[in-house]
Design a protein around this motif. Structure first.
Motif, mmCIF file in Angstrom:
data_model
loop_
_atom_site.group_PDB
_atom_site.id
_atom_site.type_symbol
_atom_site.label_atom_id
_atom_site.label_comp_id
_atom_site.label_asym_id
_atom_site.label_seq_id
_atom_site.Cartn_x
_atom_site.Cartn_y
_atom_site.Cartn_z
ATOM 1 N N GLU A 7 0.828 -1.203 0.000
ATOM 2 C CA GLU A 7 0.000 0.000 0.000
ATOM 3 C C GLU A 7 0.869 1.261 0.000
ATOM 4 O O GLU A 7 0.570 2.231 -0.695
ATOM 5 N N LEU A 8 1.939 1.228 0.753
ATOM 6 C CA LEU A 8 2.836 2.368 0.811
ATOM 7 C C LEU A 8 3.527 2.581 -0.533
ATOM 8 O O LEU A 8 3.635 3.705 -1.027
ATOM 9 N N GLU A 9 3.947 1.490 -1.147
ATOM 10 C CA GLU A 9 4.609 1.584 -2.455
ATOM 11 C C GLU A 9 3.646 2.126 -3.501
ATOM 12 O O GLU A 9 4.006 2.946 -4.346
ATOM 13 N N GLU A 10 2.389 1.682 -3.422
ATOM 14 C CA GLU A 10 1.380 2.148 -4.362
ATOM 15 C C GLU A 10 1.122 3.642 -4.199
ATOM 16 O O GLU A 10 0.957 4.373 -5.175
ATOM 17 N N ALA A 11 1.116 4.107 -2.948
ATOM 18 C CA ALA A 11 0.926 5.541 -2.689
ATOM 19 C C ALA A 11 2.070 6.344 -3.270
ATOM 20 O O ALA A 11 1.861 7.409 -3.871
ATOM 21 N N SER A 28 4.092 16.096 -0.212
ATOM 22 C CA SER A 28 3.394 14.841 0.094
ATOM 23 C C SER A 28 4.374 13.753 0.510
ATOM 24 O O SER A 28 4.150 13.028 1.475
ATOM 25 N N PHE A 29 5.491 13.626 -0.219
ATOM 26 C CA PHE A 29 6.516 12.645 0.133
ATOM 27 C C PHE A 29 7.016 12.876 1.555
ATOM 28 O O PHE A 29 7.123 11.957 2.368
ATOM 29 N N ASN A 30 7.361 14.131 1.837
ATOM 30 C CA ASN A 30 7.916 14.462 3.154
ATOM 31 C C ASN A 30 6.928 14.154 4.273
ATOM 32 O O ASN A 30 7.309 13.692 5.351
ATOM 33 N N ALA A 31 5.646 14.433 4.012
ATOM 34 C CA ALA A 31 4.634 14.178 5.031
ATOM 35 C C ALA A 31 4.451 12.677 5.266
ATOM 36 O O ALA A 31 4.334 12.221 6.404
ATOM 37 N N ILE A 32 4.457 11.883 4.205
ATOM 38 C CA ILE A 32 4.222 10.447 4.338
ATOM 39 C C ILE A 32 5.385 9.748 5.036
ATOM 40 O O ILE A 32 5.182 8.858 5.867
ATOM 41 N N VAL A 33 6.626 10.142 4.707
ATOM 42 C CA VAL A 33 7.788 9.453 5.286
ATOM 43 C C VAL A 33 8.158 9.983 6.669
ATOM 44 O O VAL A 33 9.040 9.425 7.327
ATOM 45 N N GLU A 60 0.980 9.096 11.103
ATOM 46 C CA GLU A 60 0.251 7.848 11.364
ATOM 47 C C GLU A 60 -0.677 7.546 10.190
ATOM 48 O O GLU A 60 -1.282 8.449 9.615
ATOM 49 N N GLN A 61 -0.770 6.266 9.865
ATOM 50 C CA GLN A 61 -1.609 5.841 8.743
ATOM 51 C C GLN A 61 -2.920 5.249 9.242
ATOM 52 O O GLN A 61 -2.929 4.427 10.153
ATOM 53 N N TYR A 62 -4.029 5.676 8.645
ATOM 54 C CA TYR A 62 -5.356 5.154 8.987
ATOM 55 C C TYR A 62 -6.058 4.736 7.687
ATOM 56 O O TYR A 62 -6.057 5.483 6.700
ATOM 57 N N GLU A 72 -16.687 -1.472 -1.830
ATOM 58 C CA GLU A 72 -15.443 -1.481 -2.600
ATOM 59 C C GLU A 72 -14.560 -0.266 -2.319
ATOM 60 O O GLU A 72 -13.422 -0.177 -2.790
ATOM 61 N N ALA A 73 -15.066 0.678 -1.524
ATOM 62 C CA ALA A 73 -14.302 1.903 -1.244
ATOM 63 C C ALA A 73 -13.165 1.635 -0.269
ATOM 64 O O ALA A 73 -13.276 0.816 0.640
ATOM 65 N N LYS A 74 -12.061 2.349 -0.487
ATOM 66 C CA LYS A 74 -10.927 2.266 0.427
ATOM 67 C C LYS A 74 -10.094 3.537 0.273
ATOM 68 O O LYS A 74 -9.659 3.882 -0.817
ATOM 69 N N VAL A 75 -9.870 4.226 1.390
ATOM 70 C CA VAL A 75 -9.095 5.466 1.387
ATOM 71 C C VAL A 75 -7.986 5.337 2.429
ATOM 72 O O VAL A 75 -8.240 4.918 3.562
ATOM 73 N N VAL A 76 -6.772 5.680 2.043
ATOM 74 C CA VAL A 76 -5.653 5.664 2.975
ATOM 75 C C VAL A 76 -5.376 7.111 3.403
ATOM 76 O O VAL A 76 -5.222 7.992 2.566
ATOM 77 N N SER A 77 -5.342 7.339 4.714
ATOM 78 C CA SER A 77 -5.084 8.684 5.231
ATOM 79 C C SER A 77 -3.777 8.689 6.018
ATOM 80 O O SER A 77 -3.439 7.719 6.699
#
Length: 260
Positions: A45-49, A149-154, A159-161, A171-176
């Motif tokens: 999931e992280l790689e896909e983001a 966005s990169f800096n915020a994610i790494v 925290e990931q929710y 079928e919905a899925k959102v990564v925050s």
């Protein structure tokens, strides 16, 4: 020796994706990904983001600027030479004058045609330069957004929710990605089903039972920044009329996740 908790809490998986680890660390992580299915799913999931951030919003390049402004001058055939009879000098000189005048007229017409062609080519170059400059500005803006966005994610404090769809939209899925220190929220909506033109998804933060607007989710992006709300207990997404609503339509809640 690294363990699963260390990987998840210190942004080491993100560093691995960015190529910032040494060979030994990479080997350890790869062994853990093979042996731990849950960790591998999180990594995917992280790689896909990351891939989405890098590849979305592709910009069409401008038309190629022509490499030459002037066309090649084709060699004209030499005019046939006609032997003049020496019967009358006056006619002879009048003939030469007429020939010269004709050549000058042809030359002037050719030069006028070439001048217009050059002007057209210059206009094309100016238009292409303007388009190129606009494209560069757009790319610079998107580069800054992607870097943010990169800096915020790494960031290790992020925290990931996961917001999974409910019965109305399974079928919905959102990564925050929520960072309470920097007060930022980034979401990945790649797996959020498309809506028609009359409706939009809208995100809300629940603070002591009150739903506070975090913003309308764009239909043109899959990675975007939403408003951070202090003391939020949960993140919620509803379907609202196009442009958003001033209060959530609770019966059209499609997904949510608790932060505490």
């Amino acid at each position: 020796m690294m363990d699963k908790k260390t990987l998840l809490e210190n942004g080491i998986l993100e560093q691995y994706l960015l190529g910032e680890l040494n060979a030994d660390q990479c080997t350890q992580i790869e062994k853990m990904l093979v042996s731990d299915a849950e960790l591998k799913a999180h990594f995917d999931e992280l790689e896909e983001a990351f891939e989405t951030i890098g590849l979305e919003n592709a910009v069409t390049p401008p038309a190629l600027v022509k490499s030459k402004l002037l066309k090649d001058i084709k060699t004209q055939e030499s005019p046939k030479v006609v032997t003049l009879k020496k019967t009358n000098n006056t006619k002879f000189y009048f003939g030469i004058a007429a020939s010269v005048a004709g050549l000058l007229m042809i030359g002037s017409f050719w030069m006028y045609s070439q001048l217009n062609d050059v002007k057209e080519q210059l206009q094309i170059v100016e238009m292409n330069n303007t388009e190129l400059n606009s494209t560069i500005e757009v790319l610079n803006v998107k580069l800054k957004e992607n870097n943010a966005s990169f800096n915020a994610i790494v960031n290790p404090d992020t925290e990931q929710y996961i917001l999974k769809g409910n019965a109305s939209l399974p079928e919905a899925k959102v990564v925050s990605y929520v960072n309470h220190k920097s007060k930022s929220v980034i979401i990945n909506t790649e797996r959020l089903p498309e809506l028609d033109a009359e409706h939009d998804y809208q995100m809300w933060a629940d603070v002591e039972g009150v739903m506070i607007d975090m913003g309308v989710i764009s239909k043109d992006k899959t990675i975007m920044t939403m408003a951070y709300i202090d003391d939020a207990e949960s993140l919620n997404i509803t379907i609202e009329p196009a442009g958003g609503n001033d209060h959530p339509t609770v019966e059209r809640l499609v997904t949510n996740v608790y932060l505490r």
